[in-house]
Design a protein around this motif. Structure first.
Motif, PDB file in Angstrom:
ATOM      1  N   ASP A   1       0.835  -1.204   0.000  1.00 22.58           N
ATOM      2  CA  ASP A   1       0.000   0.000   0.000  1.00 22.58           C
ATOM      3  C   ASP A   1       0.869   1.253   0.000  1.00 22.58           C
ATOM      4  O   ASP A   1       1.998   1.232   0.487  1.00 22.58           O
TER       5      ASP A   1
ATOM      6  N   PHE B   1      -2.987  -0.067  -3.206  1.00 22.41           N
ATOM      7  CA  PHE B   1      -3.951  -0.274  -2.127  1.00 22.41           C
ATOM      8  C   PHE B   1      -4.526  -1.674  -2.230  1.00 22.41           C
ATOM      9  O   PHE B   1      -4.537  -2.277  -3.291  1.00 22.41           O
ATOM     10  N   ARG B   2      -5.005  -2.175  -1.121  1.00 26.67           N
ATOM     11  CA  ARG B   2      -5.589  -3.523  -1.068  1.00 26.67           C
ATOM     12  C   ARG B   2      -7.101  -3.462  -1.241  1.00 26.67           C
ATOM     13  O   ARG B   2      -7.743  -2.545  -0.736  1.00 26.67           O
ATOM     14  N   TYR B   3      -7.620  -4.441  -1.909  1.00 27.71           N
ATOM     15  CA  TYR B   3      -9.077  -4.583  -2.006  1.00 27.71           C
ATOM     16  C   TYR B   3      -9.574  -5.322  -0.785  1.00 27.71           C
ATOM     17  O   TYR B   3      -8.922  -6.229  -0.288  1.00 27.71           O
ATOM     18  N   GLY B   4     -10.746  -4.946  -0.328  1.00 27.72           N
ATOM     19  CA  GLY B   4     -11.397  -5.680   0.758  1.00 27.72           C
ATOM     20  C   GLY B   4     -10.995  -5.307   2.076  1.00 27.72           C
ATOM     21  O   GLY B   4     -10.489  -5.343   2.994  1.00 27.72           O
TER      22      GLY B   4
END
Length: 80
Positions: free
Chosen positions: A49, A77-80
């Motif tokens: 991230d 960035f991370r999903y979820g």
């Protein structure tokens, strides 16, 4: 006079987060005729991230501009 590109590469702090491929140039060391052009493809593949930056570095046979650094920026960035 033709413009000889001796290299097109990614450089800088987060260079490993970006990659470059030839696109219409055919290679990362093209020679361009006067008024000629070609494209390269740049991809951003973050491993964490946050903001990342590097430069697309183009090294030329030009005495007035032997190296051009074009800024690259991306945010991972991370999903979820």
């Amino acid at each position: 006079m033709c413009l000889a590109v001796s290299s097109i590469a990614v450089a800088g702090t987060d260079a490993g987060q970006f990659s470059v491929t030839p696109g219409s140039c055919g290679s990362l060391t093209p020679t361009l005729a006067p008024s000629g052009s070609c494209t390269v493809n740049v991809a951003f593949s973050p491993t964490a991230d946050g903001a990342r930056s590097a430069a697309l570095r183009i090294t030329l046979n030009s005495a007035s501009h032997p190296v051009l650094d074009l800024p690259l920026r991306g945010t991972g960035f991370r999903y979820g």
